[in-house]
Motif scaffolding. Structure first.
Motif, PDB file in Angstrom:
ATOM      1  N   ARG A 111      -6.101   4.055   5.338  1.00 49.54           N
ATOM      2  CA  ARG A 111      -6.472   4.955   6.443  1.00 49.54           C
ATOM      3  C   ARG A 111      -5.184   5.155   7.452  1.00 49.54           C
ATOM      4  N   LYS A 134      -9.530  -6.012  -0.428  1.00 46.93           N
ATOM      5  CA  LYS A 134      -9.874  -4.634  -0.261  1.00 46.93           C
ATOM      6  C   LYS A 134     -10.008  -4.011   1.178  1.00 46.93           C
ATOM      7  N   ARG A 135     -10.363  -4.788   2.092  1.00 38.16           N
ATOM      8  CA  ARG A 135     -10.533  -4.379   3.249  1.00 38.16           C
ATOM      9  C   ARG A 135      -9.068  -4.224   3.766  1.00 38.16           C
ATOM     10  N   GLU A 155       0.891  -1.067   0.055  1.00 41.38           N
ATOM     11  CA  GLU A 155      -0.072  -0.009   0.263  1.00 41.38           C
ATOM     12  C   GLU A 155       0.988   1.454   0.009  1.00 41.38           C
ATOM     13  N   GLY A 186      -6.486   8.132   0.720  1.00 38.84           N
ATOM     14  CA  GLY A 186      -7.659   7.242   0.096  1.00 38.84           C
ATOM     15  C   GLY A 186      -8.283   8.396  -1.216  1.00 38.84           C
ATOM     16  N   HIS A 190      -6.530  -3.457   2.204  1.00 38.06           N
ATOM     17  CA  HIS A 190      -5.955  -2.225   1.603  1.00 38.06           C
ATOM     18  C   HIS A 190      -6.373  -0.799   2.144  1.00 38.06           C
ATOM     19  N   GLU A 191      -7.786  -0.726   2.400  1.00 32.30           N
ATOM     20  CA  GLU A 191      -8.587   0.129   2.991  1.00 32.30           C
ATOM     21  C   GLU A 191      -8.007   0.625   4.277  1.00 32.30           C
ATOM     22  N   GLU A 192      -7.660  -0.402   5.112  1.00 33.34           N
ATOM     23  CA  GLU A 192      -7.103  -0.181   6.428  1.00 33.34           C
ATOM     24  C   GLU A 192      -5.620   0.277   6.376  1.00 33.34           C
TER      25      GLU A 192
END
Length: 201
Positions: free
Chosen positions: A120, A112-113, A50, A125, A115-117
């Motif tokens: 953040r 995806k989860r 990421e 984002g 990656h989002e974590e």
């Protein structure tokens, strides 16, 4: 011929793989192999895939974030419409390249989860460009170059949403590309948006 520094090779390899294979299917192992280094060497420069993705966005794609930051700090001597045209052009190019990278995540909910974590945690984002354009438009509002009652967040969302839409909406048309050239699209978008947010008179 002199070889590029390891970090440069890693970022170049990451950009190529993320564009061709998608973010979900690109691994740090594959990036390291393509860069001609070990995975351990990659982790000396980047803590995660990421972080590498964010670096690719910042260093290898059209500089949307830096452009918005610059304009928010100093709107400059050009008209708002000229600035919005430049933003729209940069955003369309940015999303044209990032959409193929990130779209693969939607087929892998668990990835995806994660990656989002991580995004953040990094303070990054897809909401950041909207915040940046909103900040620029509010700065112009304070200078009286945008109507005092204009909804700057809605205006930012409309402009960037149109640029995202352009990145994927036309591949299935007979021509396989947007109906208008990029410069014409950007100028028309900025002109149309200004009609709704310009000061009266």
């Amino acid at each position: 011929m002199e070889q590029k520094p390891t970090r440069v090779r890693i970022v170049d390899a990451a950009r190529h793989l993320m564009l061709t294979a998608g973010l979900a299917r690109t691994t740090t192992k594959e990036i390291a192999k393509a860069a001609g280094c070990s995975e351990a060497a990659l982790y000396k420069y980047f803590s995660s895939k990421e972080e590498l993705f964010v670096t690719v966005l910042d260093e290898r794609l059209p500089g949307l974030g830096s452009l918005l930051d610059t304009l928010a700090a100093d709107p400059g001597g050009r008209s708002v419409e000229e600035n919005l045209t430049e933003i729209a052009r940069s955003a369309a190019l940015f999303y044209e390249q990032t959409f193929p990278m990130a779209a693969s995540l939607y087929a892998e909910p668990q990835l995806k989860r994660r990656h989002e974590e991580v995004m953040r945690e990094l303070g990054e984002g897809p909401h950041k460009p909207v915040e940046g354009l909103d900040a620029y438009l509010r700065a112009e509002q304070q200078h009286g170059r945008i109507a005092a009652d204009a909804d700057t967040h809605a205006a930012a969302s409309l402009l960037l949403g149109a640029c995202v839409h352009r990145a994927f909406a036309y591949e299935m048309t007979p021509e396989g590309r947007p109906p208008r050239p990029l410069d014409e699209f950007a100028a028309g978008l900025a002109r149309t948006l200004m009609a709704g947010i310009a000061p009266a008179g």
